[in-house]
Design a protein around this motif. Structure first.
Motif, PDB file in Angstrom:
ATOM      1  N   ARG A  62       0.811  -1.223   0.000  1.00 13.13           N
ATOM      2  CA  ARG A  62       0.000   0.000   0.000  1.00 13.13           C
ATOM      3  C   ARG A  62       0.841   1.268   0.000  1.00 13.13           C
ATOM      4  N   GLY A  63       2.158   1.101   0.000  1.00 11.22           N
ATOM      5  CA  GLY A  63       3.027   2.268  -0.014  1.00 11.22           C
ATOM      6  C   GLY A  63       3.105   2.999   1.304  1.00 11.22           C
ATOM      7  N   LEU A  64       2.687   2.335   2.389  1.00  9.18           N
ATOM      8  CA  LEU A  64       2.761   2.975   3.707  1.00  9.18           C
ATOM      9  C   LEU A  64       4.187   3.005   4.234  1.00  9.18           C
ATOM     10  N   VAL A  65       5.000   2.071   3.795  1.00  8.41           N
ATOM     11  CA  VAL A  65       6.446   2.116   4.054  1.00  8.41           C
ATOM     12  C   VAL A  65       7.144   1.950   2.715  1.00  8.41           C
ATOM     13  N   THR A  66       8.160   2.746   2.502  1.00 15.72           N
ATOM     14  CA  THR A  66       8.891   2.722   1.232  1.00 15.72           C
ATOM     15  C   THR A  66      10.366   2.532   1.521  1.00 15.72           C
ATOM     16  N   GLY A  67      11.172   2.537   0.475  1.00 13.92           N
ATOM     17  CA  GLY A  67      12.577   2.209   0.614  1.00 13.92           C
ATOM     18  C   GLY A  67      13.375   3.135   1.498  1.00 13.92           C
ATOM     19  N   GLY A  68      14.592   2.728   1.772  1.00 18.47           N
ATOM     20  CA  GLY A  68      15.491   3.456   2.652  1.00 18.47           C
ATOM     21  C   GLY A  68      16.282   2.470   3.481  1.00 18.47           C
ATOM     22  N   ARG A  69      16.567   2.827   4.711  1.00 14.31           N
ATOM     23  CA  ARG A  69      17.270   1.931   5.631  1.00 14.31           C
ATOM     24  C   ARG A  69      16.270   1.299   6.586  1.00 14.31           C
ATOM     25  N   ALA A  70      16.427  -0.012   6.818  1.00 16.00           N
ATOM     26  CA  ALA A  70      15.503  -0.739   7.688  1.00 16.00           C
ATOM     27  C   ALA A  70      16.282  -1.524   8.727  1.00 16.00           C
ATOM     28  N   LEU A  71      15.691  -1.635   9.909  1.00 13.11           N
ATOM     29  CA  LEU A  71      16.241  -2.434  11.001  1.00 13.11           C
ATOM     30  C   LEU A  71      15.195  -3.453  11.413  1.00 13.11           C
ATOM     31  N   ASP A  72      15.580  -4.733  11.422  1.00 18.65           N
ATOM     32  CA  ASP A  72      14.703  -5.824  11.841  1.00 18.65           C
ATOM     33  C   ASP A  72      15.164  -6.280  13.224  1.00 18.65           C
ATOM     34  N   LEU A  73      14.360  -5.982  14.261  1.00 18.97           N
ATOM     35  CA  LEU A  73      14.692  -6.320  15.642  1.00 18.97           C
ATOM     36  C   LEU A  73      14.240  -7.744  15.961  1.00 18.97           C
ATOM     37  N   GLY A  74      15.138  -8.551  16.544  1.00 13.85           N
ATOM     38  CA  GLY A  74      14.791  -9.932  16.841  1.00 13.85           C
ATOM     39  C   GLY A  74      14.453 -10.682  15.568  1.00 13.85           C
ATOM     40  N   CYS A  75      15.353 -10.625  14.599  1.00 17.24           N
ATOM     41  CA  CYS A  75      15.073 -11.061  13.229  1.00 17.24           C
ATOM     42  C   CYS A  75      14.881 -12.555  13.078  1.00 17.24           C
TER      43      CYS A  75
END
Length: 256
Positions: A62-75
């Protein structure tokens, strides 16, 4: 007699010790427990599947989050980190378990995905191996393993690492009918020195805790059938919050 407490972190560390070791599933000392949990990949654990959260995929679609830097906690084994990498994010993924990290790295290699996996406690790594700002911080199952006092540390981590205007997506145990996790009041958790496998939250408690963020969406996760490309279980909440373009997070309150 050691009376060395002089900082807030000293107090939080002291409170960590109030819980029995088997309840301490979120600090560096819990790595062995999680290694045992992830050791047998054939176990019928719902989130062992190599599928991203349906809520995360929905936000991406839905485009609510788009590209950039991401952090996955407890991946864990990296199922959400890989989906974020496929969506064009530069991804850092962190977990306490060497076994989970190794599994995630295998999956990334097989998928040809570029994910930077980090081993350790996210609180300790924030500002060193994990350097903000991140445009997206995603947590699927880490937050509900924290003892109540460590919500303070969690909010500080978000404040330090989440970019202005950035998104925070959360999946955690839901209180109420069909939910999962302990619904005991916070004080009772300390009296019993146990976290009971994870804490269940109400919508109201999540809104109070993350009051410094703007709520975009908060709902039950959709159940996904076995053949679905996504993971989904209705005993979980999913949420999307967004940080204001300016200003620090305000401290939240406790659980309801």
């Amino acid at each position: 007699m050691d009376r060395g407490i002089r900082t807030v972190e000293d107090v939080l560390t002291l409170m960590d010790g109030l819980f029995a070791p088997e309840a301490d599933r979120w600090t560096d000392s819990a790595a062995a427990w999680w290694d045992g949990f992830y050791e047998d990949r054939s176990r019928p654990v719902p989130f062992f599947v190599d599928k991203p959260d349906e809520s995360l995929v929905s936000c991406l679609d839905r485009g609510l989050v788009t590209g950039g830097r991401a952090l996955d906690l407890g991946c864990g084994p990296g199922r959400n980190a890989l989906r974020l990498a496929a969506a064009g994010f530069a991804v850092d993924a962190v977990d306490l378990s060497p076994v989970a990290i190794a599994w995630g790295e295998e999956r990334a290699t097989e998928a040809g995905a570029e994910v930077r996996f980090h081993l350790g406690n996210a609180f300790a790594l924030a500002g060193t191996a994990l350097r903000g700002p991140y445009d997206l911080i995603h947590d699927s199952g880490c937050f509900h393993h924290l003892p109540p006092h460590r919500r303070v540390s969690y909010l500080a981590l978000l404040d330090r690492l989440l970019a202005p205007g950035g998104a925070f997506t959360l999946t955690c145990f839901a209180a109420g009918e069909g939910g999962m996790g302990s619904e005991l009041p916070d004080a009772e958790l300390y009296r019993g020195s146990r976290l009971h496998g994870g804490l269940a939250y109400t919508p109201g408690s999540l809104r109070r805790i993350f009051a410094g963020l703007t709520e975009v969406e908060l709902r039950r996760m959709r159940d996904e059938p076995p053949g679905s490309p996504c993971f989904g279980e209705s005993f979980l909440w999913t949420a999307l919050f967004r940080r204001d373009a300016a200003g620090a997070l305000r401290p939240g309150a406790g659980r309801a």
